[in-house]
Motif scaffolding. Structure first.
Motif, mmCIF file in Angstrom:
data_model
loop_
_atom_site.group_PDB
_atom_site.id
_atom_site.type_symbol
_atom_site.label_atom_id
_atom_site.label_comp_id
_atom_site.label_asym_id
_atom_site.label_seq_id
_atom_site.Cartn_x
_atom_site.Cartn_y
_atom_site.Cartn_z
ATOM 1 N N LEU A 41 31.229 103.256 42.681
ATOM 2 C CA LEU A 41 30.503 102.056 42.257
ATOM 3 C C LEU A 41 31.390 100.809 42.351
ATOM 4 N N VAL A 42 32.636 100.915 41.925
ATOM 5 C CA VAL A 42 33.548 99.768 41.958
ATOM 6 C C VAL A 42 33.727 99.268 43.386
ATOM 7 N N ILE A 43 34.009 100.180 44.307
ATOM 8 C CA ILE A 43 34.228 99.784 45.708
ATOM 9 C C ILE A 43 32.965 99.175 46.299
ATOM 10 N N ARG A 44 31.822 99.754 45.997
ATOM 11 C CA ARG A 44 30.561 99.234 46.543
ATOM 12 C C ARG A 44 30.227 97.849 45.983
ATOM 13 N N VAL A 45 30.442 97.651 44.696
ATOM 14 C CA VAL A 45 30.171 96.338 44.102
ATOM 15 C C VAL A 45 31.119 95.290 44.685
ATOM 16 N N VAL A 46 32.401 95.638 44.785
ATOM 17 C CA VAL A 46 33.372 94.706 45.372
ATOM 18 C C VAL A 46 32.963 94.366 46.807
ATOM 19 N N ALA A 47 32.555 95.368 47.576
ATOM 20 C CA ALA A 47 32.157 95.129 48.968
ATOM 21 C C ALA A 47 30.975 94.170 49.057
ATOM 22 N N VAL A 48 29.974 94.379 48.226
ATOM 23 C CA VAL A 48 28.793 93.505 48.256
ATOM 24 C C VAL A 48 29.169 92.087 47.842
ATOM 25 N N LEU A 49 30.001 91.950 46.811
ATOM 26 C CA LEU A 49 30.425 90.618 46.373
ATOM 27 C C LEU A 49 31.260 89.915 47.441
ATOM 28 N N VAL A 50 32.165 90.647 48.075
ATOM 29 C CA VAL A 50 32.984 90.060 49.142
ATOM 30 C C VAL A 50 32.098 89.646 50.307
ATOM 31 N N ALA A 51 31.183 90.520 50.728
ATOM 32 C CA ALA A 51 30.296 90.198 51.849
ATOM 33 C C ALA A 51 29.433 88.982 51.535
ATOM 34 N N ALA A 52 28.890 88.922 50.327
ATOM 35 C CA ALA A 52 28.052 87.777 49.942
ATOM 36 C C ALA A 52 28.872 86.490 49.913
ATOM 37 N N GLY A 53 30.065 86.547 49.349
ATOM 38 C CA GLY A 53 30.927 85.369 49.309
ATOM 39 C C GLY A 53 31.304 84.897 50.700
ATOM 40 N N LEU A 54 31.625 85.835 51.577
ATOM 41 C CA LEU A 54 31.966 85.468 52.949
ATOM 42 C C LEU A 54 30.768 84.871 53.681
ATOM 43 N N LEU A 55 29.590 85.411 53.430
ATOM 44 C CA LEU A 55 28.385 84.879 54.063
ATOM 45 C C LEU A 55 28.161 83.425 53.657
ATOM 46 N N VAL A 56 28.342 83.119 52.389
ATOM 47 C CA VAL A 56 28.220 81.741 51.914
ATOM 48 C C VAL A 56 29.250 80.857 52.611
ATOM 49 N N LEU A 57 30.498 81.319 52.698
ATOM 50 C CA LEU A 57 31.546 80.542 53.364
ATOM 51 C C LEU A 57 31.237 80.321 54.848
ATOM 52 N N VAL A 58 30.678 81.332 55.502
ATOM 53 C CA VAL A 58 30.328 81.199 56.921
ATOM 54 C C VAL A 58 29.312 80.080 57.107
ATOM 55 N N PHE A 59 28.251 80.092 56.301
ATOM 56 C CA PHE A 59 27.210 79.077 56.466
ATOM 57 C C PHE A 59 27.696 77.690 56.043
ATOM 58 N N ARG A 60 28.556 77.619 55.046
ATOM 59 C CA ARG A 60 29.133 76.316 54.672
ATOM 60 C C ARG A 60 30.028 75.778 55.776
ATOM 61 N N THR A 61 30.808 76.647 56.356
ATOM 62 C CA THR A 61 31.687 76.245 57.451
ATOM 63 C C THR A 61 30.859 75.792 58.641
ATOM 64 N N GLU A 62 29.835 76.529 58.961
ATOM 65 C CA GLU A 62 28.975 76.178 60.095
ATOM 66 C C GLU A 62 28.250 74.857 59.841
ATOM 67 N N ARG A 63 27.777 74.666 58.639
ATOM 68 C CA ARG A 63 27.049 73.437 58.304
ATOM 69 C C ARG A 63 27.943 72.212 58.465
ATOM 70 N N ALA A 64 29.221 72.373 58.165
ATOM 71 C CA ALA A 64 30.154 71.250 58.245
ATOM 72 C C ALA A 64 30.613 70.967 59.677
ATOM 73 N N SER A 65 30.289 71.865 60.596
ATOM 74 C CA SER A 65 30.775 71.685 61.962
ATOM 75 C C SER A 65 29.785 70.893 62.801
ATOM 76 N N THR A 66 30.306 70.354 63.885
ATOM 77 C CA THR A 66 29.452 69.660 64.841
ATOM 78 C C THR A 66 28.991 70.665 65.877
ATOM 79 N N PRO A 67 27.917 70.367 66.604
ATOM 80 C CA PRO A 67 27.476 71.322 67.628
ATOM 81 C C PRO A 67 28.618 71.628 68.596
ATOM 82 N N ALA A 68 28.770 72.883 68.868
ATOM 83 C CA ALA A 68 29.870 73.307 69.736
ATOM 84 C C ALA A 68 29.673 72.770 71.145
ATOM 85 N N GLN A 69 30.776 72.329 71.722
ATOM 86 C CA GLN A 69 30.726 71.886 73.107
ATOM 87 C C GLN A 69 30.746 73.114 74.003
#
Length: 193
Positions: A41-69
């Protein structure tokens, strides 16, 4: 999306991160199944929290970027990508047939998967010009080999799954973090020009 009417395709950061987070989570969930309580349970909860946090960071990073050349990175059309996928499919299923059907050693199947998936990241790193894929490929290959060594030393199936499977899942999460860092570094460099 930006505030303009420009439509943007999903970036490599988003596509790659979604794939890595999905497969990373599958690696963790499937390969933590035989762990004792409370570790499963501990490993699974940590994995879900890490994945969710990374997903938020991915979309925040993408939102802050300009369209790729446009760049000269071939990506999916690069022959190296096609050869990597062909290698992966043949090696994965051929190896699993031998491991499960001939040798009757299903305890090391996840170690084989980690090695094959790890090796396929080397040509992908070249095709997509993503040097951190070499790190990911190396890490997953080493985790797979460590699973084989642990099995040879008498480790349980749960231990092999923890090393090769759960370890590979977290290596995929680390690659997403490296992709975010790489994208942000390029954003800072572009803003400084």
């Amino acid at each position: 999306m930006t505030g303009t009417n420009n439509k943007r395709q999903l970036s490599g950061l988003i596509v790659g991160s979604l794939v890595a987070l999905s497969f990373g989570t599958v690696f963790v969930m499937v390969n933590s199944a035989e762990l004792s309580s409370p570790w499963q349970l501990v490993i699974r909860v940590v994995a879900v929290l890490v994945a969710a946090g990374l997903l938020v960071l991915v979309f925040r990073t993408e939102r802050a970027s300009t369209p790729a050349q446009q760049s000269d990175v071939a990506g999916f059309s690069d022959p190296a990508y096609r050869y990597a996928v062909i290698f992966e499919v043949v090696a994965l299923f051929g190896g699993l047939f031998v491991i499960n059907g001939v040798l009757k050693k299903p305890d090391v199947a996840v170690a084989w998967v980690a090695v094959v998936v790890g090796l396929h990241f080397f040509p992908l790193g070249r095709a997509w010009r993503m040097p951190f894929y070499y790190w990911l490929g190396g890490a997953m290959t080493v985790l797979g080999l460590a699973g084989f060594l642990a099995h040879a030393a008498g480790a349980s199936a749960a231990t092999v799954a923890l090393i090769s499977g759960v370890g590979s899942g977290f290596a995929l999460y680390a690659a997403v973090l490296m992709g975010i860092r790489d994208t942000r570094s390029r954003q800072v460099a572009a803003a400084a020009r």
